[in-house]
Write an enzyme that holds these catalytic residues in place. Structure first.
Site, PDB file in Angstrom:
ATOM      1  CE  LYS A 150     -30.895  45.629  52.195  1.00  6.95           C
ATOM      2  NZ  LYS A 150     -29.762  46.490  52.557  1.00  6.95           N
TER       3      LYS A 150
ATOM      4  NE  ARG B 214     -29.960  42.519  58.000  1.00  3.77           N
ATOM      5  CZ  ARG B 214     -30.754  43.436  57.479  1.00  3.77           C
ATOM      6  NH1 ARG B 214     -31.928  43.108  57.013  1.00  3.77           N
ATOM      7  NH2 ARG B 214     -30.362  44.686  57.424  1.00  3.77           N
TER       8      ARG B 214
ATOM      9  NE  ARG C  81     -31.274  55.162  55.563  1.00  5.63           N
ATOM     10  CZ  ARG C  81     -31.144  53.853  55.528  1.00  5.63           C
ATOM     11  NH1 ARG C  81     -31.653  53.164  54.532  1.00  5.63           N
ATOM     12  NH2 ARG C  81     -30.489  53.216  56.466  1.00  5.63           N
TER      13      ARG C  81
ATOM     14  NE  ARG D  52     -32.960  52.866  59.255  1.00  7.16           N
ATOM     15  CZ  ARG D  52     -32.820  51.884  58.368  1.00  7.16           C
ATOM     16  NH1 ARG D  52     -33.497  51.931  57.220  1.00  7.16           N
ATOM     17  NH2 ARG D  52     -32.016  50.880  58.601  1.00  7.16           N
TER      18      ARG D  52
ATOM     19  NE  ARG E  23     -27.708  49.603  59.738  1.00 10.86           N
ATOM     20  CZ  ARG E  23     -28.142  50.637  59.028  1.00 10.86           C
ATOM     21  NH1 ARG E  23     -27.860  51.871  59.418  1.00 10.86           N
ATOM     22  NH2 ARG E  23     -28.852  50.448  57.953  1.00 10.86           N
TER      23      ARG E  23
HETATM   24  P1  AP5 Z   1     -31.634  52.737  50.926  1.00  9.43           P
HETATM   25  O1  AP5 Z   1     -32.407  52.397  49.705  1.00  9.43           O
HETATM   26  O2  AP5 Z   1     -32.405  53.204  52.122  1.00  9.43           O
HETATM   27  O3  AP5 Z   1     -30.657  51.508  51.324  1.00  9.43           O
HETATM   28  P2  AP5 Z   1     -30.952  50.095  51.952  1.00  9.43           P
HETATM   29  O4  AP5 Z   1     -30.073  49.102  51.265  1.00  9.43           O
HETATM   30  O5  AP5 Z   1     -32.423  49.804  51.974  1.00  9.43           O
HETATM   31  O6  AP5 Z   1     -30.393  50.357  53.403  1.00  9.43           O
HETATM   32  P3  AP5 Z   1     -30.944  49.969  54.812  1.00  9.43           P
HETATM   33  O7  AP5 Z   1     -30.073  50.721  55.795  1.00  9.43           O
HETATM   34  O8  AP5 Z   1     -32.416  50.198  54.947  1.00  9.43           O
HETATM   35  O9  AP5 Z   1     -30.614  48.483  54.875  1.00  9.43           O
HETATM   36  P4  AP5 Z   1     -30.414  47.654  56.110  1.00  9.43           P
HETATM   37  O10 AP5 Z   1     -30.291  46.321  55.482  1.00  9.43           O
HETATM   38  O11 AP5 Z   1     -29.322  48.035  57.025  1.00  9.43           O
HETATM   39  O12 AP5 Z   1     -31.709  48.002  57.001  1.00  9.43           O
HETATM   40  P5  AP5 Z   1     -33.046  47.249  57.329  1.00  9.43           P
HETATM   41  O13 AP5 Z   1     -34.094  48.269  57.417  1.00  9.43           O
HETATM   42  O14 AP5 Z   1     -33.245  46.053  56.439  1.00  9.43           O
HETATM   43  O15 AP5 Z   1     -30.528  53.810  50.536  1.00  9.43           O
HETATM   44  C1  AP5 Z   1     -29.622  54.355  51.509  1.00  9.43           C
HETATM   45  C2  AP5 Z   1     -29.344  55.844  51.191  1.00  9.43           C
HETATM   46  O16 AP5 Z   1     -28.673  55.925  49.930  1.00  9.43           O
HETATM   47  C3  AP5 Z   1     -30.621  56.692  51.028  1.00  9.43           C
HETATM   48  O17 AP5 Z   1     -30.378  57.958  51.571  1.00  9.43           O
HETATM   49  C4  AP5 Z   1     -30.843  56.773  49.512  1.00  9.43           C
HETATM   50  O18 AP5 Z   1     -31.498  57.969  49.139  1.00  9.43           O
HETATM   51  C5  AP5 Z   1     -29.423  56.711  48.987  1.00  9.43           C
HETATM   52  N1  AP5 Z   1     -29.322  56.009  47.707  1.00  9.43           N
HETATM   53  C6  AP5 Z   1     -29.949  54.858  47.345  1.00  9.43           C
HETATM   54  N2  AP5 Z   1     -29.604  54.503  46.077  1.00  9.43           N
HETATM   55  C7  AP5 Z   1     -28.722  55.468  45.658  1.00  9.43           C
HETATM   56  C8  AP5 Z   1     -27.979  55.672  44.450  1.00  9.43           C
HETATM   57  N3  AP5 Z   1     -28.086  54.814  43.420  1.00  9.43           N
HETATM   58  N4  AP5 Z   1     -27.167  56.753  44.367  1.00  9.43           N
HETATM   59  C9  AP5 Z   1     -27.052  57.630  45.416  1.00  9.43           C
HETATM   60  N5  AP5 Z   1     -27.731  57.497  46.582  1.00  9.43           N
HETATM   61  C10 AP5 Z   1     -28.549  56.424  46.704  1.00  9.43           C
HETATM   62  O19 AP5 Z   1     -32.711  46.650  58.771  1.00  9.43           O
HETATM   63  C11 AP5 Z   1     -32.527  47.489  59.903  1.00  9.43           C
HETATM   64  C12 AP5 Z   1     -32.189  46.631  61.106  1.00  9.43           C
HETATM   65  O20 AP5 Z   1     -33.276  45.722  61.393  1.00  9.43           O
HETATM   66  C13 AP5 Z   1     -30.971  45.702  60.972  1.00  9.43           C
HETATM   67  O21 AP5 Z   1     -29.764  46.376  61.248  1.00  9.43           O
HETATM   68  C14 AP5 Z   1     -31.314  44.622  62.012  1.00  9.43           C
HETATM   69  O22 AP5 Z   1     -31.055  45.080  63.321  1.00  9.43           O
HETATM   70  C15 AP5 Z   1     -32.799  44.463  61.857  1.00  9.43           C
HETATM   71  N6  AP5 Z   1     -33.162  43.426  60.850  1.00  9.43           N
HETATM   72  C16 AP5 Z   1     -33.876  43.629  59.697  1.00  9.43           C
HETATM   73  N7  AP5 Z   1     -34.013  42.487  59.047  1.00  9.43           N
HETATM   74  C17 AP5 Z   1     -33.387  41.524  59.775  1.00  9.43           C
HETATM   75  C18 AP5 Z   1     -33.177  40.136  59.594  1.00  9.43           C
HETATM   76  N8  AP5 Z   1     -33.651  39.494  58.500  1.00  9.43           N
HETATM   77  N9  AP5 Z   1     -32.455  39.471  60.518  1.00  9.43           N
HETATM   78  C19 AP5 Z   1     -31.981  40.093  61.621  1.00  9.43           C
HETATM   79  N10 AP5 Z   1     -32.149  41.420  61.862  1.00  9.43           N
HETATM   80  C20 AP5 Z   1     -32.843  42.124  60.942  1.00  9.43           C
END
Ligand code: AP5
Length: 206
Positions: free
Chosen positions: A13, A87, A126, A152, A163
């Site tokens: 994402k 979410r 990552r 992270r 997660r």
């Molecule tokens: P990346 O693009 O970073 O993936 P992502 O989907 O953004 O993963 P996140 O871990 O950031 O998502 P998340 O939803 O857990 O975290 P968030 O920050 O929202 O890619 C991942 C890796 O893969 C990278 O190394 C990249 O280089 C690689 N990659 C990408 N595309 C690729 C491809 N095509 N091929 C190969 N490699 C690839 O949330 C964090 C925390 O915040 C949550 O756990 C929760 O505690 C809290 N939180 C956030 N929002 C909410 C909410 N709305 N409600 C409640 N809690 C929340």
């Protein structure tokens, strides 16, 4: 353009959001980035910090308030991309009400689809550049020499499983919610990042 990106942790994402927001000239609103910025600034509620580091979800009410305030900033007038929000179904219902109240219309909900085994590999490998926010992967997208890398807290193996379980238990229910509204666009998230971008743009008709 107003887009929601949905997908499990590690589905890409954040990676896709950077490209899409540049392309459409809209802000990238990532609730994870907002929470991490508050954490770095020392302003995040310690209870929320503990939840995040362990891989759980921050309570809906706090997240809805955060988005409500963010949507009032002037850069959102021409649309925005939401990454990581909503979410849960209560968050999605609240978003619908906020959009209506603020006069916005959601164009599409793009779901990035990736198998669990690949997600674990992506998350554990990552690294993020602390200075630029650029996302790298030790194998798939290696960082340049001299990058100031951060691993992270929630990308450690013990939090990653939690997660992914939280996604399956809570966030997966969003898909039928948006499917019923005719907004869901499912995209295969496996392949090189630019191949995935091509698929996302095609599904958006852009
Ligand atoms: P990346 O693009 O970073 O993936 P992502 O989907 O953004 O993963 P996140 O871990 O950031 O998502 P998340 O939803 O857990 O975290 P968030 O920050 O929202 O890619 C991942 C890796 O893969 C990278 O190394 C990249 O280089 C690689 N990659 C990408 N595309 C690729 C491809 N095509 N091929 C190969 N490699 C690839 O949330 C964090 C925390 O915040 C949550 O756990 C929760 O505690 C809290 N939180 C956030 N929002 C909410 C909410 N709305 N409600 C409640 N809690 C929340």
């Amino acid at each position: 353009m107003l887009i929601v990106l949905v997908g499990p942790p590690g589905s890409g994402k954040g990676t896709q959001a950077k490209v899409l927001t540049d392309r459409f000239g809209i802000p990238h609103i990532s609730t994870g980035d907002m929470l991490r910025a508050a954490k770095a600034a020392g302003t995040l509620d310690p209870q929320f910090r503990a939840i995040m580091d362990a891989g759980g979800l921050v309570p809906d009410e706090a997240m809805i308030q955060l988005i409500d305030r963010r949507m009032d900033e002037p850069d959102t007038k021409k649309g925005f991309l939401l990454d990581g929000f909503p979410r849960t179904v209560p968050q999605a219902e609240a978003l619908g009400a906020l959009l209506e109240r603020k006069g916005h219309k959601l164009d599409a909900v793009v779901q990035l689809d990736v198998s669990r085994a690949l997600l674990e590999e992506r998350l554990i490998g990552r690294r993020t550049d602390k200075r630029t926010g650029q996302i790298y992967h030790l194998v798939y997208s290696p960082p340049p020499p001299g990058a100031d890398l951060e691993h992270r807290a929630d990308d450690r193996p013990e939090a990653v499983g939690k997660r992914l379980d939280a996604y399956e238990a809570m966030t997966a229910a969003l898909l039928p919610f948006y499917q019923a509204k005719g907004l869901l666009r499912r995209v295969d998230g496996v392949g090189k990042p630019d191949e995935v971008t091509t698929r996302v743009l095609a599904t958006l008709g852009a």
